[in-house]
Motif scaffolding. Structure first.
Motif: not given
Lengths: 119, 119
Positions: B82-84, B88-92
């Motif tokens: 749930a941490d934004p 974002r890191w996972w999206a990278e």
């Protein structure tokens, strides 16, 4: 957060490929490891040593993680390799694995490269 | 030798397959991990977290090892998810890896099975 003791820990990770027809034998050996072999591993300054299995492309692969807390890894590995019980154990285990090209003896475990570590 | 604190450690090992054309991107990200993401990992009771790379069949594979010292792994993983900044890191990171069938989200890391452990 490193204490002097923790600062001397070296982490190693190795990958091996198992022979599919011998993976059950390998698992059976490691479900009941020989006490003298475990004792030698610890005497050689290895701790927190785990082996994992996961099929990749249908072939069982092994991944090991261990921490070395001694001062001379090569000397400790040579000591382990000279231990008769360890030699007998390896003689049981190594035929379960596929020899990897370009490795040092015993030639079945390949180094994995650490790319990230968070204490 | 287990202390009460150590007795609560749970070890996890996961395997992932990287996209060969994106492994350099993945390595670059992990050579400079975001401090906020590292802080969230630690806040979620993970420690001694390492990621390794090794080519298997010519394809880079990743192996992660971590220790969980909290009391509710699922709750901590949900908190991390749930941490934004973590999102974002996972999206990278996640586009660098190959989705594995049959896994829970995020679906790129597969559990490896522990077959041996020596403290």
């Amino acid at each position: 957060v490193n204490t002097p003791a923790l600062a001397s820990v070296r982490r190693f990770a190795w990958v091996a490929e198992a022979r599919p027809e011998k993976i059950d034998r390998y698992l059976g050996l490691h479900a009941a490891p020989w006490p003298s072999v475990n004792a030698m591993i610890k005497a050689c300054n290895i701790r927190n040593y785990s082996i994992y299995v996961r099929r990749i492309g249908g072939v069982p692969h092994l991944f090991s993680y261990l921490e070395y807390v001694g001062a001379d890894f090569a000397a400790d590995m040579a000591r382990m390799a000279a231990d008769p019980d360890t030699q007998r154990w390896w003689a049981e285990c190594m035929p379960c694995l596929v020899a990897q090209p370009g490795l040092t003896a015993p030639g079945v475990w390949a180094d994995a490269e650490e790319i990230y570590h968070l204490p």
